[in-house]
Design a protein around this motif. Structure first.
Motif, PDB file in Angstrom:
ATOM      1  N   ARG A 280       0.847  -1.214   0.000  1.00 21.99           N
ATOM      2  CA  ARG A 280       0.000   0.000   0.000  1.00 21.99           C
ATOM      3  C   ARG A 280       0.872   1.250   0.000  1.00 21.99           C
ATOM      4  N   PHE A 281       1.938   1.215   0.798  1.00 28.45           N
ATOM      5  CA  PHE A 281       2.893   2.328   0.846  1.00 28.45           C
ATOM      6  C   PHE A 281       3.483   2.578  -0.544  1.00 28.45           C
ATOM      7  N   ALA A 282       3.873   1.506  -1.230  1.00 32.57           N
ATOM      8  CA  ALA A 282       4.457   1.631  -2.575  1.00 32.57           C
ATOM      9  C   ALA A 282       3.437   2.172  -3.576  1.00 32.57           C
ATOM     10  N   ALA A 283       2.203   1.702  -3.493  1.00 34.17           N
ATOM     11  CA  ALA A 283       1.157   2.190  -4.404  1.00 34.17           C
ATOM     12  C   ALA A 283       0.910   3.684  -4.190  1.00 34.17           C
ATOM     13  N   ILE A 284       0.898   4.109  -2.942  1.00 37.11           N
ATOM     14  CA  ILE A 284       0.745   5.539  -2.652  1.00 37.11           C
ATOM     15  C   ILE A 284       1.935   6.303  -3.203  1.00 37.11           C
ATOM     16  N   GLY A 285       3.118   5.723  -3.124  1.00 34.96           N
ATOM     17  CA  GLY A 285       4.308   6.356  -3.701  1.00 34.96           C
ATOM     18  C   GLY A 285       4.176   6.562  -5.203  1.00 34.96           C
ATOM     19  N   VAL A 286       3.604   5.589  -5.892  1.00 37.30           N
ATOM     20  CA  VAL A 286       3.383   5.723  -7.338  1.00 37.30           C
ATOM     21  C   VAL A 286       2.379   6.841  -7.613  1.00 37.30           C
ATOM     22  N   LEU A 287       1.276   6.846  -6.871  1.00 41.85           N
ATOM     23  CA  LEU A 287       0.289   7.930  -7.022  1.00 41.85           C
ATOM     24  C   LEU A 287       0.910   9.285  -6.717  1.00 41.85           C
ATOM     25  N   ASN A 288       1.735   9.314  -5.690  1.00 44.20           N
ATOM     26  CA  ASN A 288       2.391  10.543  -5.272  1.00 44.20           C
ATOM     27  C   ASN A 288       3.317  11.076  -6.367  1.00 44.20           C
ATOM     28  N   THR A 289       4.024  10.172  -7.015  1.00 41.02           N
ATOM     29  CA  THR A 289       4.905  10.566  -8.119  1.00 41.02           C
ATOM     30  C   THR A 289       4.083  11.152  -9.269  1.00 41.02           C
ATOM     31  N   GLY A 290       2.942  10.531  -9.548  1.00 40.69           N
ATOM     32  CA  GLY A 290       2.060  11.065 -10.592  1.00 40.69           C
ATOM     33  C   GLY A 290       1.537  12.444 -10.241  1.00 40.69           C
ATOM     34  N   LEU A 291       1.118  12.624  -8.989  1.00 36.45           N
ATOM     35  CA  LEU A 291       0.630  13.933  -8.541  1.00 36.45           C
ATOM     36  C   LEU A 291       1.728  14.983  -8.653  1.00 36.45           C
ATOM     37  N   HIS A 292       2.935  14.643  -8.217  1.00 32.38           N
ATOM     38  CA  HIS A 292       4.069  15.562  -8.316  1.00 32.38           C
ATOM     39  C   HIS A 292       4.258  15.992  -9.768  1.00 32.38           C
ATOM     40  N   SER A 293       4.220  15.024 -10.667  1.00 31.27           N
ATOM     41  CA  SER A 293       4.413  15.318 -12.095  1.00 31.27           C
ATOM     42  C   SER A 293       3.324  16.234 -12.633  1.00 31.27           C
ATOM     43  N   VAL A 294       2.086  15.975 -12.275  1.00 36.17           N
ATOM     44  CA  VAL A 294       0.964  16.804 -12.748  1.00 36.17           C
ATOM     45  C   VAL A 294       1.104  18.231 -12.237  1.00 36.17           C
ATOM     46  N   VAL A 295       1.464  18.394 -10.968  1.00 37.82           N
ATOM     47  CA  VAL A 295       1.625  19.738 -10.409  1.00 37.82           C
ATOM     48  C   VAL A 295       2.726  20.489 -11.162  1.00 37.82           C
ATOM     49  N   VAL A 296       3.850  19.826 -11.424  1.00 36.54           N
ATOM     50  CA  VAL A 296       4.934  20.481 -12.168  1.00 36.54           C
ATOM     51  C   VAL A 296       4.464  20.876 -13.564  1.00 36.54           C
ATOM     52  N   LEU A 297       3.807  19.955 -14.259  1.00 34.01           N
ATOM     53  CA  LEU A 297       3.358  20.236 -15.626  1.00 34.01           C
ATOM     54  C   LEU A 297       2.351  21.378 -15.671  1.00 34.01           C
ATOM     55  N   VAL A 298       1.416  21.412 -14.756  1.00 30.97           N
ATOM     56  CA  VAL A 298       0.400  22.473 -14.741  1.00 30.97           C
ATOM     57  C   VAL A 298       1.017  23.801 -14.301  1.00 30.97           C
ATOM     58  N   ALA A 299       1.809  23.765 -13.238  1.00 26.43           N
ATOM     59  CA  ALA A 299       2.397  25.012 -12.725  1.00 26.43           C
ATOM     60  C   ALA A 299       3.319  25.660 -13.751  1.00 26.43           C
ATOM     61  N   HIS A 300       4.084  24.838 -14.450  1.00 25.86           N
ATOM     62  CA  HIS A 300       5.001  25.414 -15.432  1.00 25.86           C
ATOM     63  C   HIS A 300       4.305  25.656 -16.773  1.00 25.86           C
ATOM     64  N   GLY A 301       3.565  24.654 -17.242  1.00 25.15           N
ATOM     65  CA  GLY A 301       2.939  24.755 -18.561  1.00 25.15           C
ATOM     66  C   GLY A 301       1.811  25.757 -18.632  1.00 25.15           C
ATOM     67  N   THR A 302       1.024  25.883 -17.574  1.00 22.86           N
ATOM     68  CA  THR A 302      -0.127  26.776 -17.577  1.00 22.86           C
ATOM     69  C   THR A 302       0.187  28.125 -16.953  1.00 22.86           C
TER      70      THR A 302
END
Length: 128
Positions: free
Chosen positions: A13-35
């Motif tokens: 479960r910890f690892a799955a949350i880590g994967v989701l967390n990595t995706g969230l981090h990526s989305v925030v970077v893409l939106v904050a920089h791209g938009t």
């Protein structure tokens, strides 16, 4: 040290949350920089903060079944920063040793999540 099914289930479960967390981090970077055209470093700082809070909430409720509290969050952040330092140290060691960066990435993936899980379990949430 023998691992119980409960320990394995928690770690998965910890690892799955880590994967989701990595995706969230990526989305925030893409939106904050791209938009919003924030500077890239600022995007990563913002993404770290957002993802860290997200990770704390999910790990507290789904992995460690713990109440939310300021002190446990501060310990969670401390472990997260230590994990970041470990990632940088392992990657730097591999680079200095002339090890291909992909092998260094594998080393980071093999070392950091289990270490972080154990630190969160024993330091942040104080499970034995």
């Amino acid at each position: 040290m023998k691992l119980s099914r409960r320990d394995i289930s928690r770690f998965l479960r910890f690892a799955a949350i880590g994967v989701l967390n990595t995706g969230l981090h990526s989305v925030v970077v893409l939106v904050a920089h791209g938009t919003f055209h924030f500077p890239v470093v600022a995007c990563h700082v913002l993404a770290f903060m957002v993802a860290n809070v997200f990770s704390y909430f999910l790990n507290s409720s789904l992995v460690f079944r713990s109440r939310l509290a300021l002190m446990s969050y501060l310990r969670f952040v401390a472990v997260s920063l230590f994990s970041l330092a470990t990632t940088i140290t392992v990657a730097a060691f591999c680079e200095v040793a002339g090890i291909d960066y992909r092998a260094g990435l594998v080393a980071v993936i093999l070392v950091t999540p289990p270490m972080t899980y154990l630190l969160q379990k024993r330091f942040t949430y104080r499970y034995r």
